[in-house]
Design a protein around this motif. Structure first.
Motif, PDB file in Angstrom:
ATOM      1  N   THR A 215     -41.062 -34.051   6.419  1.00  0.00           N
ATOM      2  CA  THR A 215     -39.824 -33.665   5.733  1.00  0.00           C
ATOM      3  C   THR A 215     -40.041 -32.524   4.751  1.00  0.00           C
ATOM      4  OG1 THR A 215     -40.240 -35.425   4.106  1.00  0.00           O
ATOM      5  CG2 THR A 215     -38.804 -35.954   5.970  1.00  0.00           C
ATOM      6  N   ALA A 216     -41.209 -32.475   4.108  1.00  0.00           N
ATOM      7  CA  ALA A 216     -41.460 -31.381   3.170  1.00  0.00           C
ATOM      8  C   ALA A 216     -41.533 -30.048   3.912  1.00  0.00           C
ATOM      9  CB  ALA A 216     -42.752 -31.635   2.391  1.00  0.00           C
ATOM     10  N   TYR A 217     -42.252 -30.017   5.031  1.00  0.00           N
ATOM     11  CA  TYR A 217     -42.344 -28.781   5.818  1.00  0.00           C
ATOM     12  C   TYR A 217     -40.969 -28.350   6.293  1.00  0.00           C
ATOM     13  CZ  TYR A 217     -43.435 -25.759   9.815  1.00  0.00           C
ATOM     14  OH  TYR A 217     -43.478 -24.723  10.716  1.00  0.00           O
ATOM     15  N   ARG A 218     -40.166 -29.303   6.747  1.00  0.00           N
ATOM     16  CA  ARG A 218     -38.821 -28.948   7.200  1.00  0.00           C
ATOM     17  C   ARG A 218     -37.993 -28.355   6.055  1.00  0.00           C
ATOM     18  NH1 ARG A 218     -37.675 -33.376   9.396  1.00  0.00           N
ATOM     19  NH2 ARG A 218     -36.436 -34.382   7.783  1.00  0.00           N
ATOM     20  N   ALA A 219     -38.137 -28.911   4.852  1.00  0.00           N
ATOM     21  CA  ALA A 219     -37.398 -28.392   3.702  1.00  0.00           C
ATOM     22  C   ALA A 219     -37.861 -26.984   3.340  1.00  0.00           C
ATOM     23  CB  ALA A 219     -37.567 -29.328   2.509  1.00  0.00           C
ATOM     24  N   PHE A 220     -39.159 -26.716   3.447  1.00  0.00           N
ATOM     25  CA  PHE A 220     -39.643 -25.356   3.214  1.00  0.00           C
ATOM     26  C   PHE A 220     -39.099 -24.404   4.276  1.00  0.00           C
ATOM     27  CE2 PHE A 220     -43.296 -27.240   0.715  1.00  0.00           C
ATOM     28  CZ  PHE A 220     -42.991 -26.594  -0.469  1.00  0.00           C
ATOM     29  N   ARG A 221     -39.098 -24.813   5.527  1.00  0.00           N
ATOM     30  CA  ARG A 221     -38.549 -23.972   6.608  1.00  0.00           C
ATOM     31  C   ARG A 221     -37.075 -23.659   6.369  1.00  0.00           C
ATOM     32  NH1 ARG A 221     -40.761 -23.424  11.922  1.00  0.00           N
ATOM     33  NH2 ARG A 221     -38.625 -23.458  12.665  1.00  0.00           N
ATOM     34  N   GLU A 222     -36.353 -24.628   5.816  1.00  0.00           N
ATOM     35  CA  GLU A 222     -34.920 -24.449   5.574  1.00  0.00           C
ATOM     36  C   GLU A 222     -34.636 -23.669   4.292  1.00  0.00           C
ATOM     37  OE1 GLU A 222     -33.554 -28.467   5.635  1.00  0.00           O
ATOM     38  OE2 GLU A 222     -33.573 -28.617   7.831  1.00  0.00           O
ATOM     39  N   GLY A 223     -35.682 -23.312   3.550  1.00  0.00           N
ATOM     40  CA  GLY A 223     -35.510 -22.488   2.353  1.00  0.00           C
ATOM     41  C   GLY A 223     -35.125 -23.256   1.112  1.00  0.00           C
ATOM     42  N   GLY A 224     -35.483 -24.538   1.052  1.00  0.00           N
ATOM     43  CA  GLY A 224     -35.140 -25.323  -0.124  1.00  0.00           C
ATOM     44  C   GLY A 224     -35.802 -24.856  -1.401  1.00  0.00           C
ATOM     45  N   HIS A 225     -36.846 -24.045  -1.292  1.00  0.00           N
ATOM     46  CA  HIS A 225     -37.579 -23.546  -2.457  1.00  0.00           C
ATOM     47  C   HIS A 225     -37.161 -22.121  -2.835  1.00  0.00           C
ATOM     48  CE1 HIS A 225     -39.439 -22.007   1.098  1.00  0.00           C
ATOM     49  NE2 HIS A 225     -40.326 -21.281   0.439  1.00  0.00           N
ATOM     50  N   LEU A 226     -36.083 -21.626  -2.242  1.00  0.00           N
ATOM     51  CA  LEU A 226     -35.647 -20.253  -2.468  1.00  0.00           C
ATOM     52  C   LEU A 226     -34.361 -20.223  -3.284  1.00  0.00           C
ATOM     53  CD1 LEU A 226     -36.120 -18.939   1.192  1.00  0.00           C
ATOM     54  CD2 LEU A 226     -37.807 -18.932  -0.667  1.00  0.00           C
ATOM     55  N   THR A 227     -34.132 -19.099  -3.960  1.00  0.00           N
ATOM     56  CA  THR A 227     -32.891 -18.895  -4.690  1.00  0.00           C
ATOM     57  C   THR A 227     -32.456 -17.443  -4.525  1.00  0.00           C
ATOM     58  OG1 THR A 227     -31.813 -19.053  -6.854  1.00  0.00           O
ATOM     59  CG2 THR A 227     -34.178 -18.535  -6.858  1.00  0.00           C
ATOM     60  N   PRO A 228     -32.013 -17.076  -3.321  1.00  0.00           N
ATOM     61  CA  PRO A 228     -31.716 -15.662  -3.051  1.00  0.00           C
ATOM     62  C   PRO A 228     -30.501 -15.117  -3.785  1.00  0.00           C
ATOM     63  CG  PRO A 228     -31.092 -17.044  -1.193  1.00  0.00           C
ATOM     64  CD  PRO A 228     -31.849 -17.926  -2.134  1.00  0.00           C
ATOM     65  N   GLU A 229     -29.617 -15.956  -4.268  1.00  0.00           N
ATOM     66  CA  GLU A 229     -28.427 -15.486  -4.975  1.00  0.00           C
ATOM     67  C   GLU A 229     -28.317 -16.168  -6.328  1.00  0.00           C
ATOM     68  OE1 GLU A 229     -26.623 -13.099  -4.043  1.00  0.00           O
ATOM     69  OE2 GLU A 229     -27.375 -12.879  -1.997  1.00  0.00           O
ATOM     70  N   PRO A 230     -28.534 -15.456  -7.443  1.00  0.00           N
ATOM     71  CA  PRO A 230     -28.994 -14.071  -7.484  1.00  0.00           C
ATOM     72  C   PRO A 230     -30.523 -14.014  -7.521  1.00  0.00           C
ATOM     73  CG  PRO A 230     -28.441 -14.780  -9.696  1.00  0.00           C
ATOM     74  CD  PRO A 230     -28.187 -15.974  -8.788  1.00  0.00           C
ATOM     75  N   ALA A 231     -31.082 -12.983  -6.944  1.00  0.00           N
ATOM     76  CA  ALA A 231     -32.523 -12.739  -7.017  1.00  0.00           C
ATOM     77  C   ALA A 231     -32.753 -11.818  -8.216  1.00  0.00           C
ATOM     78  CB  ALA A 231     -33.020 -12.098  -5.734  1.00  0.00           C
ATOM     79  N   VAL A 232     -33.041 -12.400  -9.379  1.00  0.00           N
ATOM     80  CA  VAL A 232     -33.043 -11.627 -10.620  1.00  0.00           C
ATOM     81  C   VAL A 232     -34.357 -10.894 -10.865  1.00  0.00           C
ATOM     82  CG1 VAL A 232     -31.330 -13.118 -11.696  1.00  0.00           C
ATOM     83  CG2 VAL A 232     -33.754 -13.660 -11.943  1.00  0.00           C
ATOM     84  N   GLY A 233     -35.426 -11.297 -10.175  1.00  0.00           N
ATOM     85  CA  GLY A 233     -36.709 -10.644 -10.387  1.00  0.00           C
ATOM     86  C   GLY A 233     -36.702  -9.196  -9.931  1.00  0.00           C
ATOM     87  N   LYS A 234     -37.546  -8.382 -10.539  1.00  0.00           N
ATOM     88  CA  LYS A 234     -37.630  -6.951 -10.212  1.00  0.00           C
ATOM     89  C   LYS A 234     -38.956  -6.575  -9.550  1.00  0.00           C
ATOM     90  CE  LYS A 234     -33.669  -6.333 -12.276  1.00  0.00           C
ATOM     91  NZ  LYS A 234     -32.433  -6.163 -11.466  1.00  0.00           N
TER      92      LYS A 234
END
Length: 253
Positions: A215-234
């Motif tokens: 389940t952890a791998y599936r969550a990583f594949r689905e982008g659960g660890h991402l926050t593309p909106e907003p991507a505030v880093g430069k």
């Protein structure tokens, strides 16, 4: 001037938070297992922790380890902060701790809940992975002649100095609860990030995508660890690689 205690203040993030706060004129105490005069193992607590917190207005809690003990350390810190009358606890967490059932993430989420229920004024910031963490990962994966990568996983690395700057801002402000997540400027496949690392370090390795399970791998594949909106880093991964290794850090595809 505010008196601020930074736990894990000798680490990659904590050191930069400390430098930023001191540059802004604040009195900063550094707490870690070996930093004098506040050498304390948070997992054990004790009188040294009470001494470190005496007169402290705000705690920035950066100390953390995947090896375990974060919840016990946070509980000891919170109890001591209550005794000291500390008014604000700032905690750095990870994007996706509530979506990815990965062991370390579960621990970080548990600490978030301890902070929220502490009775102290609190602020929690979640960030995506730092550039140096990816480099550590790739250094290990590049040791064999073939570089094995989990198939279908992307990442959104962020410049640690940007996170440190945000934590410093939060530390001198009022408790704000859960604040917006911080993510790096690009969501990238691990393949492309690995190729950039190999290019910057002058290594040649064939990349092999390995499907994993759970389940952890599936969550990583689905982008659960991402926050593309907003991507505030430069700062980009290539810029970090160029600073660290002196090469172009070119994207390999």
């Amino acid at each position: 001037m505010t008196t601020i205690l930074v736990t894990g203040g000798t680490g990659v993030l904590g050191r930069l938070v400390t430098e930023r706060l001191r540059a802004d004129g604040h009195e900063v105490r550094v707490l870690s297992r070996h930093a004098q005069p506040y050498a304390v193992d948070l997992r054990e607590g004790g009188s040294g922790l009470d001494a470190a917190l005496a007169g402290v207005d705000t705690v920035v809690h950066c100390a953390s380890t995947p090896r375990g003990g974060d919840e016990r350390a946070a509980a000891n810190l919170i109890e001591a902060a209550r005794r000291a009358g500390t008014g604000h606890l700032v905690y750095i967490s990870i994007v996706g701790v509530d979506r990815v059932p990965f062991g370390y993430y579960k621990s970080k989420l548990a600490v978030e809940r301890l902070v929220e229920q502490s009775g102290l004024g609190w602020t929690t910031l979640r960030a995506t992975q730092f550039h140096d963490l990816l480099v550590q990962l790739f250094q290990g994966l590049a040791k064999p002649p073939v570089m094995l990568l989990p198939a279908g996983v992307s990442d959104q690395p962020i410049e640690v100095a940007e996170v440190a700057g945000r934590l410093a801002e939060l530390a001198v402000g009022a408790p704000a609860g859960r604040v917006p997540d911080m993510g790096g400027p690009e969501v990238r496949s691990l393949d492309s990030l690995a190729r950039a690392y190999l290019s910057a370090t002058g290594r040649r390795r064939p990349l092999v995508r390995v499907p994993l399970w759970g389940t952890a791998y599936r969550a990583f594949r689905e982008g659960g660890h991402l926050t593309p909106e907003p991507a505030v880093g430069k700062g980009t991964f290539e810029e970090y690689l160029e600073r660290r290794f002196g090469g172009p850090g070119r994207l390999g595809g």
